[in-house]
Motif scaffolding. Sequence first.
Motif, PDB file in Angstrom:
ATOM      1  N   GLY A  95     -67.435  46.912  43.864  1.00  0.00           N
ATOM      2  CA  GLY A  95     -68.488  47.820  44.299  1.00  0.00           C
ATOM      3  C   GLY A  95     -69.849  47.524  43.710  1.00  0.00           C
ATOM      4  O   GLY A  95     -70.675  48.421  43.552  1.00  0.00           O
ATOM      5  N   ILE A  96     -70.103  46.242  43.379  1.00  0.00           N
ATOM      6  CA  ILE A  96     -71.399  45.866  42.812  1.00  0.00           C
ATOM      7  C   ILE A  96     -72.387  45.662  43.951  1.00  0.00           C
ATOM      8  O   ILE A  96     -72.155  44.840  44.849  1.00  0.00           O
ATOM      9  N   VAL A  97     -73.480  46.393  43.908  1.00  0.00           N
ATOM     10  CA  VAL A  97     -74.499  46.291  44.942  1.00  0.00           C
ATOM     11  C   VAL A  97     -75.777  45.736  44.297  1.00  0.00           C
ATOM     12  O   VAL A  97     -76.289  46.323  43.342  1.00  0.00           O
ATOM     13  N   PRO A  98     -76.284  44.568  44.760  1.00  0.00           N
ATOM     14  CA  PRO A  98     -77.519  44.013  44.177  1.00  0.00           C
ATOM     15  C   PRO A  98     -78.683  44.986  44.290  1.00  0.00           C
ATOM     16  O   PRO A  98     -78.822  45.697  45.291  1.00  0.00           O
ATOM     17  N   ALA A  99     -79.483  45.013  43.231  1.00  0.00           N
ATOM     18  CA  ALA A  99     -80.643  45.912  43.230  1.00  0.00           C
ATOM     19  C   ALA A  99     -81.684  45.433  44.228  1.00  0.00           C
ATOM     20  O   ALA A  99     -81.891  44.233  44.406  1.00  0.00           O
ATOM     21  N   LYS A 100     -82.313  46.366  44.876  1.00  0.00           N
ATOM     22  CA  LYS A 100     -83.376  46.052  45.834  1.00  0.00           C
ATOM     23  C   LYS A 100     -84.703  46.092  45.100  1.00  0.00           C
ATOM     24  O   LYS A 100     -85.127  47.130  44.604  1.00  0.00           O
ATOM     25  N   LEU A 101     -85.369  44.925  45.007  1.00  0.00           N
ATOM     26  CA  LEU A 101     -86.622  44.797  44.275  1.00  0.00           C
ATOM     27  C   LEU A 101     -87.783  44.668  45.243  1.00  0.00           C
ATOM     28  O   LEU A 101     -87.621  44.191  46.373  1.00  0.00           O
TER      29      LEU A 101
END
Length: 340
Positions: A95-101
């Motif tokens: 459930g790892i979701v990349p951060a939106k930068l």
Amino acid sequence: MSSRVAGSVLLRHLGPRVFGPTTPAAQRPLLAGGEGGAVVVWARPLSTSAAEAAREEAAASKDNVASTAAATAEAMQAAKAAKEGGKSPVSSYWGIVPAKLVNKDGAEWKWSCFRPWEAYTSDTTIDLTKHHKPKVLLDKIAYWTVKSLRVPTDIFFQRRYGCRAMMLETVAAVPGMVGGMLLHLRSLRRFEQSGGWIRALLEEAENERMHLMTFMEVAKPKWYERALVLAVQGVFFNAYFLGYIVSPKFAHRVVGYLEEEAIHSYTEFLRDLEAGRIENVPAPRIAIDYWRLPADARLKDVVTVVRADEAHHRDVNHFAADIHFQGLELNKTPAPLGYH
């Protein structure tokens, strides 16, 4: 005779119990009733601790199911968002979701190889003419070793500075990684701090790698140039690894002279750009974001900031070599973190 008969009778009655297959006590049938109307009753004793363990196992199983469901839901949401954004979704049990930068202007950050806070403005006012004059024998060996390596490079690349820069950066990114790795192991082995030098050298390696990522957008390497990179990197990595173990001051001095040659090469690159012998194409987008260049920056601006980076790496490695030549340890002198 009577003893033999008695022995055979005992063996006949006790043999199956002694030598036959055993039945666990928890599953052994108990006979209830008389001989004529025997009823088989299976008894499985269950202790209090076993019952508690069973309840804990059931609760843990329920928790696992719940966490798996939550992770699946998060992954589905991430996949939906990625699909809406036109990207291939990445499904993961964790459930790892990349951060939106985002950029300072609010636009979505498109680079995964570096983050917005890692971008910087290069100091192009640094003195490019500095040179460490070799005086002792070890310095002279380092100096002439680097000079001898320049000869085949000039013959192979001649004035193709885009391909030359690409090859140079595949080599220049090796020393910082090797030195940082060996200092990391030394710090663990001796239970001591590194004085920030591990991070400083790894920063140098990462900066050199970003140079390579930039020139990959300018010069597309041919198959034989890729093969040359494999050969040179394999030889140089192992040679520098052994050299750093034997003499860190010699290894840092070699890198200092390598960076001086890099400054010279990029200066020649700039002269050809100014003379019009090489087309001054628009700067790659990755360079504009990494060095915070203007939106209309050109290749000349990219080469200028890369040359400034090499000058900073020159200073750091000559500084590290001077520390060793004075009989001191690197971890006793604070590293110039973020110097470039």
